[in-house]
Design a protein around this motif. Structure first.
Motif, short mmCIF file in Angstrom:
data_model
loop_
_atom_site.label_atom_id
_atom_site.label_comp_id
_atom_site.label_asym_id
_atom_site.label_seq_id
_atom_site.Cartn_x
_atom_site.Cartn_y
_atom_site.Cartn_z
N THR A 522 0.82 -1.21 0.00
CA THR A 522 0.00 0.00 0.00
C THR A 522 0.85 1.27 0.00
O THR A 522 0.33 2.36 -0.20
N ASP A 526 -2.21 2.96 -5.29
CA ASP A 526 -3.43 3.67 -4.92
C ASP A 526 -4.58 2.70 -5.13
O ASP A 526 -4.91 2.36 -6.28
N LYS A 556 -3.75 5.90 8.79
CA LYS A 556 -3.44 5.83 7.36
C LYS A 556 -4.17 4.66 6.71
O LYS A 556 -3.70 4.07 5.75
N ASN A 558 -5.93 2.30 4.51
CA ASN A 558 -6.10 2.33 3.06
C ASN A 558 -7.36 1.58 2.60
O ASN A 558 -7.67 1.58 1.42
N TYR A 559 -8.04 0.95 3.54
CA TYR A 559 -9.10 0.03 3.12
C TYR A 559 -10.50 0.55 3.42
O TYR A 559 -11.49 -0.05 3.02
#
Length: 606
Positions: A522, A526, A556, A558-559
């Protein structure tokens, strides 16, 4: 099935004992190969076994054999296991040869009652204790261990896009896989130590040359390589041995002998290139020099034919493997050990090898944390000790200069990738030095001064880490104090069920008992982009149902909507630690969440 280090190695001290017996088996295998070559009159002057080279010969034979077994998946797990037990059997036949070696060493000590000889024995003893310590290095507990365990369990090299770093595993990790077949944790690193021992006959043929061997042994980079469980030192030493042969022995052999030796050198250099990407440079330079020398013997056509043949049988299968599973072409493979044709991997390649070498930092530590990443200021004197005799070695010194030039201009920003050129240069100076010169006398004094500074560091490593190989109680203490992520993983291992599959934001995936994938990808992709679908599909196909965040990684995230409810939380789950005593860190929190893999890719905002 467990996937962590603790679940796949024997308890201390049994792991160390089995590792030593395995190494004895490799040693005896090398003896048998040499004995066979002598019996067949392979070389005219090859009339007795060189015991110092036996571990390297045995190891390369095993790597070549296991490479074909794994690359073509010929019942790989079974054969790796059988090979490990065969080495244990061979180890029982080694004691007669060991008695001979001990007798030779005793006679040498009596004959050369030099202080420097006893220093060399002391330093080698410290090296052995460091090499025989548990696995604590950051890269080893990230991907070298997990990659080697995967080779053993699944019988092939990495075929999947994740974990990213596992695609750095290669031929060099086959030795660790072999050790893990009978749960011998220290085997691969003791093999690297034994490769260092092979330098003895080339640096102690006169009293004054002992200082150059001491200099190699106390180089800070040598310390970091012998302690890291990274498959690098063995291949650096074999590169040096070929360099020594080309400089010192090539012209003494006739054409028939050179025809016999040439294929072996090409095989070794090809294995080096396949074992670690950085060895492409040294292999290319040595092969180029070898072609030049063979042309002077009017054997260029033979050399070219044999090289193409070996490339086809050794390098080509690996190229086809990477093309089959990653669609990676030969040009991309020559640019990187990673499948940089896949979205995200070029960025990861840039992260691993980005930046340029710091010339000052190569010789002088810029801070107390970087002591083991330098070669020390004494190295500068090597260049100043070059004299008129160097004109007898024009081509070898040109190789050294080309090596340094290419590494500084195009190489990684890590000083350890200069190590081969450093070894080549030390050998050349050991051949041409003037022991009466002021420069040599200064060099000698400074080496002893560096020795005084380095021995406490060696002793620290031994006292801090080696006891972990003597008892299980000490090992847990050593891992908690020096293996980054061990405390965190111990907490996670208690919370997860046997069938849970984890996605971790901590890189030390070899410490988790569950099947674990690193979140490093990750950093480079993106997830909202179309190109990242390959990673999302992978996460879904692996049915990853748990995700670990630590420190500030939760911020942070990302999911987004793929995260389910919080399952566990701990305020002081672990802290950043390492083997450097000057590095300190505060405790960080950690969280374990549900990961709703079934909702991928819909839960990712596009």
């Amino acid at each position: 099935m467990t996937y962590n280090i603790d679940g796949n190695v024997l308890e201390s001290p049994y792991s160390l004992l089995i590792s030593i017996f395995l190494c004895l088996g490799v040693f005896n295998l090398g003896n048998f190969i040499q004995y066979f070559l002598i019996k067949k009159k392979f070389l005219i002057d090859f009339k007795k076994i060189n015991y110092f080279l036996s571990p390297i010969i045995g190891t390369y034979f095993l790597i070549l054999f296991l490479y074909y077994v794994v690359i073509f998946e010929f019942n790989s797990k079974l054969i790796i296991n059988l090979t490990a037990y065969f080495l244990l059997f061979l180890s029982m036949l080694s004691f007669k040869e060991l008695n001979k070696i001990c007798h030779q060493i005793k006679n040498y000590l009596i004959k050369n009652n030099e202080f420097s000889v006893y220093l060399i024995i002391l330093i080698f003893s410290l090296h052995f204790l460091i090499a025989a310590s548990p696995i604590t290095h950051a890269d080893a507990i990230d991907y070298h261990f997990s990659g080697s365990l995967n080779i053993l369990n699944f019988g092939h090299f990495q075929k999947e896009i994740l974990p990213m770093n596992n695609n750095l595993t290669s031929l060099g990790d086959l030795i660790m896989s072999l050790g893990l077949a009978i749960k011998a944790e220290q085997f691969s690193n003791i093999i690297q130590f034994l490769s260092l021992v092979s330098l003895i006959p080339f640096f102690i043929d006169n009293k004054k040359k002992n200082i150059f061997l001491i200099f190699i042994l106390i180089c800070p980079i040598t310390l970091i390589l012998i302690s890291s469980h990274k498959p690098q030192l063995l291949f650096c030493i074999s590169s040096l041995l070929i360099f020594i042969f080309l400089c010192k022995y090539f012209t003494k052999l006739n054409s028939d002998d050179l025809k016999k030796l040439f294929p072996f050198f090409v095989i070794i250099l090809t294995i080096n290139s396949l074992a670690k990407y950085s060895f492409h440079l040294s292999a290319f330079l040595l092969l180029l020099y070898l072609f030049f020398l063979m042309s002077k013997k009017k054997l260029l056509g033979y050399s070219f034919f044999v090289s193409v043949l070996i490339f086809s049988f050794l390098y080509l299968p690996y190229l086809l493997f990477r093309y089959q599973y990653f669609d990676t072409g030969i040009l991309d493979l020559l640019r990187s050990p990673l499948p940089i044709n896949i979205y995200g991997y070029q960025s990861h390649h840039n992260l691993l090898g980005g930046g340029k070498l710091d010339i000052i930092g190569t010789f002088f530590p810029t801070n107390i944390l970087s002591i083991t990443t330098t070669y020390g200021p004494v190295t500068i004197l090597l260049f100043l000790m070059i004299n008129n005799k160097i004109f007898n070695y024009k081509k070898p010194i040109l190789l050294v200069l080309l090596f340094f030039t290419f590494v500084f201009a195009f190489g990684s920003n890590l000083q350890r990738f200069l190590f081969e050129g450093f070894l080549w240069l030390v050998f050349l100076i050991s051949v041409i030095f003037n022991y009466k010169s002021f420069k040599f006398k200064l060099f000698e004094k400074l080496v002893f001064f560096q020795l005084i500074l380095m021995v406490p560091l060696y002793l620290f490593f031994v006292i801090k880490i080696f006891p972990g190989s003597l008892s299980q109680e000490y090992k847990k203490k050593v891992m908690l104090e020096t293996a980054n992520g061990y405390e965190l993983s111990s907490w996670v291992n208690k919370k997860l069920n046997e069938n849970d599959i984890l996605l971790s934001s901590h890189r030390s995936i070899s410490l988790f008992k569950n099947k674990t994938y690193s979140d490093i990808f990750t950093w480079h992709v993106d997830l909202s982009k179309k190109e990242s679908q390959i990673y999302l599909e992978f996460l879904k196909s692996k049915k990853i149902n748990r995700i670990l965040f630590y420190k500030d990684d939760l911020k942070k995230n990302n999911y987004k909507n793929c995260i389910g409810k919080q399952l566990f939380h701990k305020k002081k789950a672990g802290k950043h630690i390492g083997r450097n005593p000057f590095r300190s860190s505060k405790y960080y929190p950690a969280w374990i969440y549900e990961f709703n893999y079934k909702q991928i890719p819909e839960c990712i905002d596009n």
